[in-house]
Design an enzyme around this catalytic site. Structure first.
Site, short mmCIF file in Angstrom:
data_model
loop_
_atom_site.label_atom_id
_atom_site.label_comp_id
_atom_site.label_asym_id
_atom_site.label_seq_id
_atom_site.Cartn_x
_atom_site.Cartn_y
_atom_site.Cartn_z
N THR A 16 0.84 -1.33 0.18
CA THR A 16 0.03 0.02 -0.01
C THR A 16 0.75 1.28 0.09
OG1 THR A 16 -1.97 0.80 0.95
CG2 THR A 16 -0.20 0.53 2.57
N LYS A 48 -8.55 2.22 2.56
CA LYS A 48 -7.63 1.94 3.89
C LYS A 48 -7.41 3.26 4.58
CE LYS A 48 -4.62 -0.82 0.65
NZ LYS A 48 -3.84 -0.87 -0.27
N GLY A 60 -5.56 6.26 8.22
CA GLY A 60 -4.85 5.43 7.26
C GLY A 60 -4.09 4.30 7.74
N SER A 139 4.85 0.87 0.90
CA SER A 139 6.16 0.60 -0.14
C SER A 139 6.20 2.04 -1.07
CB SER A 139 5.87 -0.65 -0.61
OG SER A 139 4.60 -0.70 -1.46
#
Length: 186
Positions: A16, A48, A60, A139
């Site tokens: 994500t 998210k 989040g 990431s």
């Protein structure tokens, strides 16, 4: 460059990108919708990002979905306990996360924000408030962060537009990030 997993600094949270932008009196949180399992994309439209405490706080997560839901639940309880005080709730959750044996095993990171503050929380006990109101995890976080900072400094875009553009750039670079975005704004 990737975000270290809170539990094991050798592991990496893929899966994500979450970006917070506070700019021109607006706060915006953006998250991509991709869910991966190893090298396989399982879902393209996951949410998210959540609104909490009477829609006054945005949160989040990056990391394991089950762990993230557990953290949302605990954070919501802290917000109720401290009557919506974001900073106090974040401090108390970070303390619990660092000291509680069960919570320390959770593989997730959170960004929480209201109109005036933004915090990054991790399982290592980190509680960080960015100087410029811009922070990202996951990431694709470093790509989104760099793009958002450049756009905030060198354009007249709104917080939402900065978040959209920065997330699009991260989605073009990071294989664990897509461009199916959820964006919430205060």
């Amino acid at each position: 460059m990737t975000t270290p997993c809170p539990r094991d600094t050798g592991a990496v949270i893929h899966a994500t990108t979450i970006l917070a932008v506070r700019h021109q009196d607006k706060t915006c949180l953006a998250g991509d919708g991709q869910v991966t399992f190893g090298a396989t994309v399982l879902k393209h439209g996951a949410r998210k990002i959540r609104r909490l405490y009477n829609n006054a706080i945005l949160a989040g997560f990056a990391g394991s979905a089950a762990d993230s839901f557990a953290l949302f639940t605990r954070f919501e309880a802290k917000l109720e306990q401290y009557r919506g005080n974001l900073e106090r709730s974040a401090v108390e959750l970070a303390r619990d996360w660092r000291t509680d044996r069960m919570l320390r095993r959770l593989e997730a990171m959170m960004i929480v924000a209201d109109r005036s503050s933004t915090f990054l929380l991790s399982g290592t006990g980190d509680l960080i408030e960015p100087d410029d109101g811009i922070v990202a995890v996951g990431s694709g976080g470093p790509y989104a962060l760099a793009a958002a900072r450049a756009l905030a400094r060198h354009s007249q875009l709104s917080a939402r537009e900065i978040a959209e553009q920065a997330m699009a750039i991260a989605g073009e670079i990071c294989i664990y990030t897509n461009t199916n975005l959820t964006i919430e704004e205060l």
